[in-house]
Design a protein around this motif. Sequence first.
Motif, PDB file in Angstrom:
ATOM      1  N   PHE A  61       0.856  -1.182   0.000  1.00  0.00           N
ATOM      2  CA  PHE A  61       0.000   0.000   0.000  1.00  0.00           C
ATOM      3  C   PHE A  61       0.896   1.237   0.000  1.00  0.00           C
ATOM      4  CE2 PHE A  61      -2.648  -3.242   2.077  1.00  0.00           C
ATOM      5  CZ  PHE A  61      -3.826  -3.125   1.354  1.00  0.00           C
ATOM      6  N   PRO A  62       0.406   2.361  -0.501  1.00  0.00           N
ATOM      7  CA  PRO A  62       1.241   3.566  -0.568  1.00  0.00           C
ATOM      8  C   PRO A  62       1.217   4.416   0.698  1.00  0.00           C
ATOM      9  CG  PRO A  62      -0.846   3.995  -1.642  1.00  0.00           C
ATOM     10  CD  PRO A  62      -0.881   2.548  -1.202  1.00  0.00           C
ATOM     11  N   PHE A  63       0.484   3.989   1.721  1.00  0.00           N
ATOM     12  CA  PHE A  63       0.252   4.847   2.878  1.00  0.00           C
ATOM     13  C   PHE A  63       1.435   4.860   3.848  1.00  0.00           C
ATOM     14  CE2 PHE A  63      -3.851   3.064   1.471  1.00  0.00           C
ATOM     15  CZ  PHE A  63      -4.400   4.233   0.968  1.00  0.00           C
ATOM     16  N   THR A  64       1.553   5.936   4.590  1.00  0.00           N
ATOM     17  CA  THR A  64       2.633   6.044   5.570  1.00  0.00           C
ATOM     18  C   THR A  64       2.422   5.096   6.746  1.00  0.00           C
ATOM     19  OG1 THR A  64       1.476   7.862   6.701  1.00  0.00           O
ATOM     20  CG2 THR A  64       3.042   8.468   4.966  1.00  0.00           C
ATOM     21  N   PHE A  65       1.186   4.653   6.946  1.00  0.00           N
ATOM     22  CA  PHE A  65       0.871   3.753   8.056  1.00  0.00           C
ATOM     23  C   PHE A  65       0.804   2.286   7.619  1.00  0.00           C
ATOM     24  CE2 PHE A  65      -3.160   5.534   6.401  1.00  0.00           C
ATOM     25  CZ  PHE A  65      -3.760   4.374   5.935  1.00  0.00           C
ATOM     26  N   SER A  66       1.266   1.977   6.417  1.00  0.00           N
ATOM     27  CA  SER A  66       1.069   0.642   5.844  1.00  0.00           C
ATOM     28  C   SER A  66       1.620  -0.478   6.722  1.00  0.00           C
ATOM     29  CB  SER A  66       1.700   0.570   4.451  1.00  0.00           C
ATOM     30  OG  SER A  66       1.016   1.411   3.550  1.00  0.00           O
ATOM     31  N   GLU A  67       2.840  -0.327   7.232  1.00  0.00           N
ATOM     32  CA  GLU A  67       3.420  -1.400   8.044  1.00  0.00           C
ATOM     33  C   GLU A  67       2.621  -1.617   9.323  1.00  0.00           C
ATOM     34  OE1 GLU A  67       7.655  -2.763  10.126  1.00  0.00           O
ATOM     35  OE2 GLU A  67       7.583  -1.043   8.782  1.00  0.00           O
ATOM     36  N   GLU A  68       2.186  -0.541   9.933  1.00  0.00           N
ATOM     37  CA  GLU A  68       1.388  -0.642  11.153  1.00  0.00           C
ATOM     38  C   GLU A  68       0.061  -1.342  10.888  1.00  0.00           C
ATOM     39  OE1 GLU A  68      -0.867   2.321  14.365  1.00  0.00           O
ATOM     40  OE2 GLU A  68       0.361   3.158  12.748  1.00  0.00           O
ATOM     41  N   ALA A  69      -0.578  -1.014   9.766  1.00  0.00           N
ATOM     42  CA  ALA A  69      -1.907  -1.546   9.456  1.00  0.00           C
ATOM     43  C   ALA A  69      -1.866  -2.951   8.878  1.00  0.00           C
ATOM     44  CB  ALA A  69      -2.617  -0.617   8.473  1.00  0.00           C
ATOM     45  N   THR A  70      -0.703  -3.393   8.438  1.00  0.00           N
ATOM     46  CA  THR A  70      -0.599  -4.720   7.823  1.00  0.00           C
ATOM     47  C   THR A  70       0.175  -5.679   8.725  1.00  0.00           C
ATOM     48  OG1 THR A  70       1.377  -4.030   6.567  1.00  0.00           O
ATOM     49  CG2 THR A  70      -0.756  -3.751   5.502  1.00  0.00           C
ATOM     50  N   LEU A  71       1.487  -5.574   8.733  1.00  0.00           N
ATOM     51  CA  LEU A  71       2.316  -6.531   9.465  1.00  0.00           C
ATOM     52  C   LEU A  71       2.088  -6.477  10.972  1.00  0.00           C
ATOM     53  CD1 LEU A  71       5.691  -6.194   7.514  1.00  0.00           C
ATOM     54  CD2 LEU A  71       3.990  -8.010   7.338  1.00  0.00           C
ATOM     55  N   GLU A  72       2.021  -5.271  11.536  1.00  0.00           N
ATOM     56  CA  GLU A  72       1.916  -5.162  12.993  1.00  0.00           C
ATOM     57  C   GLU A  72       0.574  -5.675  13.509  1.00  0.00           C
ATOM     58  OE1 GLU A  72       3.050  -1.351  14.505  1.00  0.00           O
ATOM     59  OE2 GLU A  72       4.909  -1.285  13.337  1.00  0.00           O
ATOM     60  N   VAL A  73      -0.497  -5.426  12.774  1.00  0.00           N
ATOM     61  CA  VAL A  73      -1.801  -5.965  13.184  1.00  0.00           C
ATOM     62  C   VAL A  73      -1.843  -7.467  12.942  1.00  0.00           C
ATOM     63  CG1 VAL A  73      -4.292  -5.909  12.770  1.00  0.00           C
ATOM     64  CG2 VAL A  73      -2.986  -3.778  12.762  1.00  0.00           C
TER      65      VAL A  73
END
Length: 292
Positions: A61-73
């Motif tokens: 995803f192009p978002f700045t929060f992508s890692e938080e919203a994908t891998l971390e969750v």
Amino acid sequence: MECAGRGSRGPCVAPATRRCGGCGAVAYCSVSHQLSHWDHHKQECERLEQQMKRVEALNEFPFTFSEEATLEVFEKRESRCSFLSKRGIHGLGMWKYECGCGDSLASADSTRSNKQFLAFDSANRSERESWNLPRELCPCSGPASLKSDALSNWKDYFEWRCLPLHSPVALLLHWPLLVYYATQIAFSGKSGVETTKQLFIHYLGKIHFLTLSLLLMLALQLIQELIKEMNIPAVFSDYCEEACHLAARCIHSVTGRPIRIPIQLNPFRQPLVVENSPLFIPCYPNCFLFGI
């Protein structure tokens, strides 16, 4: 992670930590559950193995929060609730149902949401209250210019609407953009389509294809009649590729119609991973599409 063989041979005896050595996409609580589940799993194991090879594309995803919203969750270092809470939108307005506690928050005291707007002026108050975000983070007004070509991904949309990539609005906009993209692929390459100023969309909502119920059969019959009598395409979405495969097989068995639009990744899938997925594959709302 649930045991893939739960209920097949007595209750689960331990956490599901024994991953399948073939696909790596499912796990079991014990050897006995894994063995008893093999007759079923062998039909999907190779297919899931191929899906595991495409995991990286799911998380792009192009978002700045992508890692938080994908891998971390996905790895349970974060949750959907904590993601929303950090942005001050947990349990508010349209965000209520984007986490597991949405139902309990539906009747929450509205005074909490009022506090979110004290820093804003009174202009366009109703628009901001619906989003519960500062104006610069939401599409509160029309675009600055018309789009001459089709939108193909989230980056295209955010650039067109002049939205910053740290805005979380894609968590809600994946629904209307699903309809937009489904319309694009439904008529792509289809000859003889008459150009018109009106487009009628029949939206059936959520259908659980794995539930053999009267409601499911009625929904499938309605789909069949719409396609047969009105000669219109039908597009379906689900949270993972395997779910789409099972749904496509179910629809084909009932309607007898071939899958015209192959299963494909939806570029406008919600960028916040589903919690407690039954697979070791990241799943997202409206992640994949297919159609007849």
